[in-house]
Design an enzyme around this catalytic site. Structure first.
Site, PDB file in Angstrom:
ATOM      1  N   GLU A   1      -2.639  -9.226   2.888  1.00  0.00           N
ATOM      2  CA  GLU A   1      -3.080  -9.822   4.157  1.00  0.00           C
ATOM      3  C   GLU A   1      -4.604  -9.826   4.290  1.00  0.00           C
ATOM      4  OE1 GLU A   1      -2.979  -5.423   5.089  1.00  0.00           O
ATOM      5  OE2 GLU A   1      -1.888  -6.762   3.746  1.00  0.00           O
TER       6      GLU A   1
ATOM      7  N   CYS B   1       0.844  -1.198   0.000  1.00  0.00           N
ATOM      8  CA  CYS B   1       0.000   0.000   0.000  1.00  0.00           C
ATOM      9  C   CYS B   1       0.882   1.252   0.000  1.00  0.00           C
ATOM     10  CB  CYS B   1      -0.996  -0.026   1.147  1.00  0.00           C
ATOM     11  SG  CYS B   1      -2.330   1.175   0.934  1.00  0.00           S
TER      12      CYS B   1
ATOM     13  N   HIS C   1      -3.818  -4.948  -0.478  1.00  0.00           N
ATOM     14  CA  HIS C   1      -3.439  -5.524   0.813  1.00  0.00           C
ATOM     15  C   HIS C   1      -3.486  -7.051   0.735  1.00  0.00           C
ATOM     16  CE1 HIS C   1      -3.298  -1.899   3.348  1.00  0.00           C
ATOM     17  NE2 HIS C   1      -4.065  -1.419   2.381  1.00  0.00           N
TER      18      HIS C   1
END
Length: 123
Positions: A108, A8, A106
């Site tokens: 994750e 990011c 992202h």
């Protein structure tokens, strides 16, 4: 010399400059990160899932994978772009230059596609 991954804002820092407070960045990748422009059907920040167009299968992602984005600034496509997404226009989702890798999304928060991406990076 060691592989490095920016996620990011970390990806945005790889570029030369950012519109955010006229910030000088690391300058590893040529270009400037600009403010994402809102539209009626595309609010800013861009928060949500977008499909990928993958130019380099070695990054562990596939065409059509959906990944999760949360950002208000965006870089322009260039030689370092290895995967793109669309949010009003084509934008880099993953960039790479030498041992530096950056993901605007992202991983994750991107389920199985994000896990594959992180796994490929660790390999």
């Amino acid at each position: 010399e060691k592989p490095a991954l920016g996620i990011c804002l970390g990806m945005q820092l790889l570029f030369e400059r950012s519109d955010e407070a006229s910030t000088e960045c690391l300058g590893i990748i040529p270009g400037q990160v600009r403010t994402l422009k809102p539209a009626l059907d595309r609010p800013v920040p861009h928060m949500g899932w977008s499909a990928l167009d993958v130019r380099d299968p070695d990054i562990g992602l596939r065409n059509g994978d959906y990944v999760y984005f949360a950002h208000s600034y965006v870089a322009h496509n260039g030689e370092a772009t290895v995967a793109t997404a669309h949010y009003g226009r084509e934008m880099p989702a993953v960039v790479r230059r030498g041992n530096w890798l950056g993901a605007q999304f992202h991983p994750e928060r991107s389920g199985e596609a994000g896990a594959r991406f992180l796994g490929a990076f660790l390999q």
